[in-house]
Design an enzyme around this catalytic site. Structure first.
Site, mmCIF file in Angstrom:
data_model
loop_
_atom_site.group_PDB
_atom_site.id
_atom_site.type_symbol
_atom_site.label_atom_id
_atom_site.label_comp_id
_atom_site.label_asym_id
_atom_site.label_seq_id
_atom_site.Cartn_x
_atom_site.Cartn_y
_atom_site.Cartn_z
ATOM 1 N N TYR A 261 -6.246 -3.073 13.121
ATOM 2 C CA TYR A 261 -7.402 -2.058 12.742
ATOM 3 C C TYR A 261 -8.643 -2.239 13.270
ATOM 4 O O TYR A 261 -9.554 -1.770 12.460
ATOM 5 C CB TYR A 261 -7.203 -1.843 11.270
ATOM 6 N N GLU B 14 1.019 -0.726 14.002
ATOM 7 C CA GLU B 14 -0.022 -0.023 12.994
ATOM 8 C C GLU B 14 -1.318 -0.097 13.811
ATOM 9 O O GLU B 14 -1.668 -1.159 13.892
ATOM 10 C CB GLU B 14 0.054 -0.696 11.776
ATOM 11 N N ASP C 282 0.999 -1.189 0.041
ATOM 12 C CA ASP C 282 -0.068 0.133 -0.087
ATOM 13 C C ASP C 282 0.850 1.218 -0.200
ATOM 14 O O ASP C 282 0.695 2.147 0.731
ATOM 15 C CB ASP C 282 -0.831 -0.042 1.230
ATOM 16 N N GLU D 107 3.762 -8.154 7.661
ATOM 17 C CA GLU D 107 2.323 -8.672 7.361
ATOM 18 C C GLU D 107 2.492 -9.950 6.215
ATOM 19 O O GLU D 107 1.756 -9.978 5.176
ATOM 20 C CB GLU D 107 1.543 -7.631 6.808
#
Ligand code: BDP
Length: 607
Positions: A482, A519, A164, A426
């Site tokens: 998240y 994150e 990303d 990840e």
């Protein structure tokens, strides 16, 4: 690849000549460059900044998104180099380069974020020299970072990253010519042991010559200009010298309280003449993981800060001192003490500035995209499984991964700011094959770092406490989560329950290790306000962080919070992104969203 990765510096024996500037540049859409002998000169072309990322200087999307081969060319003249060797050093070329000097291929390099050098003494001429670089920015599953390319009907290709951030490419860091003595210092490393009021420093110096008649000296000078140690260290073998130096009452480098020494390394001839000398700035400090604590100088540290990117308008990924200075000022202003170089090693100047400021860095290798997903963040936690580590690409990928780990640690090992290395972001970590793969990567890192710093990697949500197979390899465990954005977005109560539930399950695992949230964040449009806060508004970003912090505060094994992201940054186009990723606490032009003040209030009060 051969030679020394030491940062290029001028000393009494070393000259550094910058080749930065406008170089000739040309896309090679049809891959005709080699057949048409572009190594002799690329012909009709345009000018392009070096260092620079080519994408955002353009107004045409085909050029901005160009993927494939592209060529650079420059001419240079060298001053008299009699008795010297001439080294050509690239700070980085993204993602791979083949280099030609005076029409001859001198070598190639794979990996877009680390330096490489060539000894060109025998090829360089008095008078004009022609340097040509064939670069390539394609993505595949055998090199880092991972992705694929898609072929369009007209034969052109575009990059489809499994990550990303925008696939910025080019000769993105400085190019230098170094004139060095024939026998020169190639590397050095220091490892610190602090006992009472004495620092015992294990020193290694590597010379280019296997010559025991050459002596090696190491000197340390403190911030007041006082020489605190100056010793000869013994010759071992193959150009390597080793020994111990003791410094009484050392002033330790500490978090946000940096104290640096100048280290001078010298090679001397038998009669005491200086053959080569090199200087650097170092900090004496120790790093340990003890139980669920991370210790700097034997004191627990709580990490406060950011995941970042090298990313700025028009510059793309090019290093710029003013942008970097502004970033450090913003980070200090809101009480941060740490950042992760997500998702690749940054320009060397970032680490030098962190050394001077007392910032901690988790230094990350570009191992991102090992889940075959452009939307990792969305797929995380869905159970998506792609057999990533069960395909024939794995052996080559592993070789490249290990090479880049070794190059990163070799380049960055002497920075006091670098307290840990992150070896992945990840990936799939739920298979036996992933464990087998990463155990080799971790082993290579452990064998490379003279300071044996903690090693880690960032786990996405599929890497749950029940399924993850790789957390045993990590010295501290990094989680990217998240809750309140990709999971239960807009439903912070439900998100909180799910976040607590997962942390309870990690706790039950009794890893005994520290955890760091590497994150968590929400996309937020700067200046978009809503009452009540809704997703994308500044109010929601604030509520999201308040919720996440209230959870984090209840789990003693969490030793750090690196929010995602320091600033808004550019990504590929797509339905999830509006002009890039907007999870910044600061805008892309480095102005604060209101969450910057939420973090400031928190980070100025917690230890
Ligand atoms: C994670 C990635 C990071 C992304 C982030 C996001 O590690 O690179 O930018 O999510 O979605 O999956 O903002």
């Amino acid at each position: 690849m051969t030679g020394s990765l030491l940062y290029p510096r001028m000393t009494s024996t070393r000259m550094k000549l910058s080749l930065d500037g406008m170089w000739k540049f040309k896309f090679d859409r049809n891959k005709e460059g080699e057949a048409s002998n572009w190594e002799k000169g690329i012909g009709k072309s345009e000018l392009m900044p070096v260092p620079g990322s080519f994408a955002d200087v353009y107004t045409d999307s085909k050029k901005r998104n160009y993927c494939g081969d592209f060529w650079y060319e420059t001419d240079f003249t060298v001053p008299d180099f009699t008795g010297k060797k001439v080294i050509l050093r690239f700070g980085s070329v993204t993602h791979r380069a083949v280099v030609y000097l005076n029409e001859q291929k001198i070598g190639e390099h794979e990996g877009g974020f680390l330096p490489f050098v060539f000894d060109v003494t025998d090829l360089v001429k008095n008078g004009n020299n022609k340097l040509v670089v064939k670069a390539n920015n394609e993505l595949n599953e055998e090199s880092l970072p991972c992705g694929i390319v898609k072929r369009n009907k007209d034969g052109s290709i575009i990059a489809k990253p499994y990550f990303d951030f925008f696939n910025y490419s080019g000769i993105q860091r400085s190019v230098n010519l170094l004139l060095l003595p024939e026998t020169s210092i190639e590397d050095y490393s220091l490892n610190y042991n602090v006992q009472g009021n004495e620092a015992v420093i294990d020193c290694m110096v590597k010379s280019s010559a296997d010559d025991s008649s050459v002596k090696a000296i190491i000197e340390f000078t403190d911030e007041n200009g006082k020489k605190v140690a100056s010793e000869e260290i013994a010759y071992k073998e193959n150009g390597v010298y080793g020994g111990q130096i003791r410094i009484e009452n050392p002033i330790l480098w500490n978090v946000l309280d940096a104290h640096l020494y100048t280290v001078r390394l010298a090679l001397l001839s038998e009669d005491g003449q200086i053959i080569d000398e090199y200087e650097d700035r170092i900090g004496i400090r120790t790093v340990k993981v003890c139980g669920d604590k991370i210790l700097i100088n034997d004191k627990p540290v709580y990490l406060k800060g950011y995941g970042k990117h090298e990313d700025f308008c028009a510059l793309g990924r090019t290093f710029n001192y003013s942008v970097a200075k502004r970033d450090y000022e913003c980070m200090k202003w809101n009480g941060a003490n740490c950042f992760r170089t997500s998702h690749y090693p940054y320009a060397e100047e970032w680490y030098q500035m962190a050394d001077e400021e007392g910032f901690l860095i988790i230094d990350e290798v570009p191992a991102v995209g090992m889940m075959r997903s452009t939307h990792n963040f969305v797929d995380a936690g869905t159970g998506k499984y792609t057999y990533f580590f069960e395909t024939p690409t794995v052996p080559t990928l592993l070789k490249n991964h290990i090479n880049q780990v070794i190059e990163m640690i070799t380049r960055d090992k002497n920075h006091p700011s670098v307290f840990a290395f992150s070896l992945f972001n990840e990936p799939e970590t739920t298979s036996d094959q992933s464990y087998e793969y990463f155990s080799k990567v971790f082993e290579a890192a452990r064998n490379t770092d003279p300071q044996m710093r903690p090693l880690t990697g960032a786990l996405e949500k599929n890497s749950s406490p029940e399924k993850d197979k790789c957390n045993g390899l990590l010295d501290f465990i990094c989680l990217n989560r998240y809750y309140g954005w990709y999971i239960s977005g807009g439903e912070l109560d439900e998100a909180e329950d799910k976040f607590r539930d997962e942390l309870d399950r990690w706790k039950a695992l009794e890893t005994g290790k520290p955890f760091v949230m590497t994150e968590f964040g929400t996309d937020t449009l700067s200046g978009h306000h809503e009452l009540p806060g809704t997703m994308w508004s500044e109010e929601y970003q604030n509520e999201y962080y308040e919720m996440n912090f209230s959870v984090i505060d209840d789990y003693d094994f969490i030793q750090g919070e690196l929010v995602w992201n320091f600033a808004d940054f550019m990504t590929s186009e797509g339905i999830f992104r509006v002009g890039g990723n907007k999870k910044g606490i600061f805008t892309r032009s480095r102005e604060p969203k209101s969450s910057a003040f939420v973090l400031k209030r928190r980070w100025e009060t917690i230890e």
